[in-house]
Scaffold this active site. Structure first.
Site, PDB file in Angstrom:
ATOM      1  N   GLU A   7       0.812  -1.220   0.000  1.00 21.88           N
ATOM      2  CA  GLU A   7       0.000   0.000   0.000  1.00 21.88           C
ATOM      3  C   GLU A   7       0.848   1.274   0.000  1.00 21.88           C
ATOM      4  O   GLU A   7       0.427   2.303  -0.529  1.00 21.88           O
ATOM      5  CB  GLU A   7      -0.965   0.004   1.185  1.00 21.88           C
ATOM      6  CG  GLU A   7      -2.116  -0.994   1.054  1.00 21.88           C
ATOM      7  CD  GLU A   7      -1.773  -2.390   1.569  1.00 21.88           C
ATOM      8  OE1 GLU A   7      -0.587  -2.660   1.866  1.00 21.88           O
ATOM      9  OE2 GLU A   7      -2.698  -3.224   1.659  1.00 21.88           O
ATOM     10  N   PHE A  62     -11.721  -7.921  13.035  1.00 23.31           N
ATOM     11  CA  PHE A  62     -10.628  -8.352  12.169  1.00 23.31           C
ATOM     12  C   PHE A  62     -10.272  -7.238  11.189  1.00 23.31           C
ATOM     13  O   PHE A  62     -11.147  -6.672  10.547  1.00 23.31           O
ATOM     14  CB  PHE A  62     -11.028  -9.618  11.400  1.00 23.31           C
ATOM     15  CG  PHE A  62      -9.952 -10.070  10.444  1.00 23.31           C
ATOM     16  CD1 PHE A  62      -8.708 -10.482  10.909  1.00 23.31           C
ATOM     17  CD2 PHE A  62     -10.167 -10.059   9.077  1.00 23.31           C
ATOM     18  CE1 PHE A  62      -7.706 -10.867  10.037  1.00 23.31           C
ATOM     19  CE2 PHE A  62      -9.181 -10.456   8.195  1.00 23.31           C
ATOM     20  CZ  PHE A  62      -7.947 -10.869   8.678  1.00 23.31           C
ATOM     21  N   LYS A  72     -17.752  -1.202   5.377  1.00 23.73           N
ATOM     22  CA  LYS A  72     -18.205  -2.145   4.346  1.00 23.73           C
ATOM     23  C   LYS A  72     -19.723  -2.122   4.181  1.00 23.73           C
ATOM     24  O   LYS A  72     -20.221  -2.245   3.065  1.00 23.73           O
ATOM     25  CB  LYS A  72     -17.722  -3.548   4.716  1.00 23.73           C
ATOM     26  CG  LYS A  72     -17.767  -4.512   3.534  1.00 23.73           C
ATOM     27  CD  LYS A  72     -17.129  -5.851   3.883  1.00 23.73           C
ATOM     28  CE  LYS A  72     -17.141  -6.771   2.679  1.00 23.73           C
ATOM     29  NZ  LYS A  72     -16.552  -8.086   2.998  1.00 23.73           N
ATOM     30  N   MET A 130      24.374   8.951   2.810  1.00 23.19           N
ATOM     31  CA  MET A 130      24.230  10.199   3.549  1.00 23.19           C
ATOM     32  C   MET A 130      24.466   9.968   5.044  1.00 23.19           C
ATOM     33  O   MET A 130      25.068  10.798   5.725  1.00 23.19           O
ATOM     34  CB  MET A 130      22.847  10.809   3.299  1.00 23.19           C
ATOM     35  CG  MET A 130      22.727  12.241   3.753  1.00 23.19           C
ATOM     36  SD  MET A 130      23.899  13.354   2.922  1.00 23.19           S
ATOM     37  CE  MET A 130      22.907  13.972   1.558  1.00 23.19           C
TER      38      MET A 130
END
Lengths: 586, 188
Positions: free
Chosen positions: A52, A114, A164, A483
């Site tokens: 994601e 869940f 949902k 760096m």
């Protein structure tokens, strides 16, 4: 008459009505109804990422290269939490995103269901605004409002959490024209009196400078046009933050290069020595200012920003102008012309002479090696071989390579340079390059990367391979967290604590495993041919460029120091600088 | 490595510049923030204060317009003048925030706070508590043979003063609402 539809249908309809054609996402239990609707239509293309975070960075790349908001669709719980880094990145760099997250059904919220997470709670501080929609009737209106909030004023990411059961239930669809966009209407026109006061200062300034930032890019291409006209008409020098590269062309005569911690000597010296600083859409970030109590001590400062909270946050300014860069520059240019196009010509002449002295330092000079590839050399060659490409986009990861890319690559236009500036997110560049390539299928999209950053989101090789996106991953591989290593060398007694890349993969084999092309380049003599091989390959390429392992990135303003106390590389010709300017080069 | 000579000074070891603000004077300001009365709006405001390290001395919130779904949040905060300006601009950019008023600078205002005090005791202390309550025009809202609950409205300073007097007289508990404030005069 209002149309009835399910919440899931509303999401797809509202996206279409907002002109969305591309969504980056990853399915899961709590967004299945929306994915079912996506399956049954062809107007919106969905790109399946592999994580994601990748979806959000890809949407950022899409947004920054097109000027349109990026759209992300992920599931509840881990889907949403994985998106948080990308959302924060977009907030820091003011990138418009609309993130849609699934949520457990309303009747289960709060039960530790869940894949339940308090998504609006978690993302409240990292979004411009967010909504939990509990009634299907409100859903389409909220989506339209979300696009309005994301794209107006200072752009930023917004998030809509959709349970949902709201996706399954039916409700009335609100088209965009009828949606209540709320009272959020940021002011875009600058105060005329303040603009006139700035014009008056511009007319008499002997050592003026434009300090431009991402706000110019965000304001749209016309703002960049106006900036160019203003800079060229006034003959004032212009520098830019990392975020603003491309607003003024790198080939322009009045371009000083990037400023800041790893900015160019002439840009930082001009910022330090100016008598009028005109900040256009930048925010006095700490990587820019260095030591604030010694920041540009002799100048009057004007600040054009659409976000009032940016004014006087870090640096006290004399003329704040709250408004959209494009609108303000238009007024500024008009008023300056109407008052007779006046500048202090004598002062400017001397100012440019000073700047030319600083330029003679040649702060970016380095010694190319015949044995090992210098990272700067790799970028100089990349620039030489791609700068004439009619449609080139560059993304970067975060670290030394990012700063070298900003120093050695030139950007002629806005929206061509995508890098994580504010948050400094390692792993940004690869998925961002995917988003850019999706938006511009025929363009040359190169991600300048370090091997450590690149590995942070390497799973997106699957995405690049699946959609045959010919993104070029140009990895400057020093087998170090460059760096971090540099700071440890300079500031932590050369104790290199965990800053090397152990157990690196064979990048050529890795590319091969994903059906992509891998190129290994170790010899400076092969560099041009290898880069051409990368450019000529029609498909994703992993370019493993083994570079000098201990190269440091200069110039550098050590933190806690002002702009005129820069560290320069070994090759810079400092003799004249010390004599001419009295600068203390530590 | 001649270019790498860095002073091993204190500030150079931080990636950040530990800056001082423009002015060090701490000021107390009372802000009135009119917001949409929607879920999470208080969290947005409080989260802004905690996330950016601002102080909250007192905070009250209640719906003020049921039809228009508006709530009013009154925040008393302290900071340097620059920080106060930052707080106001940061509040103003929260999307459900409609208005931010700095009552401390926008002209004269009235501030009131309500407090309940439970004082337990007997004999002379109990009589003294009641006598002081009368002086402060506190009212008795509950009474037993061993205790009173006083209700007092006033400025925070008045309530502090009353609490100080009640403490030796058997103060058991205090509940305070925090400050509610309005500008004086006819204007909004």
């Amino acid at each position: 008459m209002t149309r009835q539809m399910t919440g899931a249908q509303m999401v797809v309809q509202a996206l279409k009505d907002q002109g969305v054609d591309t969504v980056f996402g990853y399915p899961g239990g709590a967004v299945l109804p929306i994915y079912d609707e996506i399956f049954q239509q062809n107007d919106i293309r969905h790109f399946l990422v592999r994580h994601e975070q990748g979806a959000v960075h890809a949407a950022e790349g899409y947004a920054r290269s097109t000027g349109k908001p990026g759209v992300v669709l992920v599931t509840s719980g881990p889907g949403a939490t994985n998106a948080v880094t990308g959302i924060t990145d977009a907030l820091m760099d003011s990138i418009p995103l609309v993130v849609l997250t699934g949520q457990v059904p309303t009747f289960m919220i709060g039960n530790d269901a869940f894949q339940e997470a308090d998504t609006v709670g978690i993302t409240r501080p990292c979004t411009k605004h967010n909504w939990l929609v509990k009634e299907t009737d409100r859903l389409s209106g909220v989506i339209h409002e979300a696009f309005h909030v994301a794209t107006s004023g200072r752009p930023g990411p917004v998030l809509i959490d959709i349970p949902k059961d709201v996706q399954f239930a039916s409700g009335a669809y609100t088209p965009p024209a009828k949606a209540d966009l709320g009272h959020y209407q940021p002011r875009v026109k600058g105060d005329q009196a303040a603009i006139e006061a700035l014009v008056a200062l511009m007319e008499t300034a002997k050592r003026p400078i434009f300090y431009t930032g991402g706000g110019v890019i965000n304001s749209g291409p016309s703002a960049s046009q106006l900036l160019r006209e203003l800079v060229d008409a006034t003959n004032f020098p212009v520098t830019s933050t990392l975020m603003g590269l491309g607003a003024y062309p790198a080939s322009g005569k009045r371009w000083l290069g990037m400023l800041g911690m790893h900015g160019l000597y002439e840009a930082n010296m001009a910022m330090h020595g100016c008598d009028l600083m005109i900040n256009v859409g930048a925010r006095f970030d700490d990587r820019i200012t260095g030591r604030v109590d010694a920041f540009s001590p002799g100048s009057q400062k004007a600040h054009i920003d659409i976000d009032p909270s940016s004014i006087n946050k870090v640096i006290h300014v004399d003329i704040p102008i709250i408004g959209d860069v494009g609108h303000v520059l238009e007024d500024l240019l008009r008023i300056w012309k109407a008052r007779g196009r006046k500048t202090h010509k004598e002062g400017l002449k001397q100012w440019w002479a000073d700047i030319d002295d600083w330029r003679r330092i040649r702060c970016l000079d380095f010694t190319p090696s015949k044995k090992t590839i210098k990272p700067q050399d790799a970028l100089v060659r990349l620039e030489a071989l791609t700068k004439d490409h009619p449609n080139r986009f560059i993304t970067t990861e975060v670290g030394q390579h990012q700063m070298w890319a900003a120093q050695y690559l030139g950007f002629e236009d806005p929206n061509r340079w995508m890098t994580s500036g504010g948050l400094g997110t390692m792993g940004y560049g690869f998925p961002a390059s995917i988003g850019v390539q999706v938006a511009h299928p025929d363009a040359l999209v190169i991600n300048v990367a370090g091997e450590a950053s690149w590995l942070m989101n390497m799973q997106e090789m699957g995405t690049a391979a699946q959609y045959r996106l010919p993104v070029k991953q140009f990895i400057l591989n020093n087998e170090r967290l460059g760096m971090v290593r540099q700071w440890q060398e300079l500031l932590h007694g050369e104790r290199y604590s965990h800053s090397w890349s152990e157990a690196l993969p064979d990048f050529v084999k890795l590319a091969d495993a994903f059906g992509a092309k891998g190129i290994l380049c170790t010899d400076p003599a092969d560099l041009d041919d290898a880069i051409m091989e990368m450019l000529n390959h029609d498909g994703p390429v992993l370019f493993d460029c083994l570079v000098e392992k201990h190269e440091n990135c200069f110039p550098m303003i050590p933190s806690g120091e002002p702009h005129n106390k820069m560290l320069l590389g070994e090759n810079a010709d400092t003799s004249s600088a010390i004599g001419n300017t009295g600068a203390v080069l530590v | 490595m001649n270019a790498l000579k860095i002073k091993k000074g204190a500030t150079s070891h931080s990636a950040y510049n530990l800056r001082s603000n423009f002015s060090d004077t701490q000021e107390q300001h009372t802000l009135a923030v009119v917001v949409d009365n929607e879920a999470g709006v208080l969290a947005r405001v409080i989260g802004l204060f905690s996330g950016r390290g601002y102080n909250i001395e007192s905070l009250t919130v209640a719906e003020i317009d049921h039809e228009g779904k508006r709530s009013r949040i009154t925040v008393v905060t302290t900071g340097t003048p620059q920080i106060i300006e930052q707080i106001k601009s940061q509040l103003d950019r929260i999307v459900p925030v409609h208005e931010v008023h700095d009552l401390t600078v926008e002209g004269p205002s009235v501030e009131r706070e309500l407090a309940l005090f439970k004082v337990a005791g007997a004999g002379e202390k109990r009589v003294e508590a009641l006598r002081i309550a009368e002086i402060f025009r506190a009212s008795v809202v509950d009474s037993t043979l061993e205790s009173f609950v006083f209700e007092l409205t006033g400025t925070p300073e008045k309530i502090d003063a009353f609490a100080d007097l009640m403490r030796p007289l058997g103060l058991v508990e205090v509940a305070r609402t925090g400050v509610a404030a309005l500008s004086r005069g006819a204007g909004a």
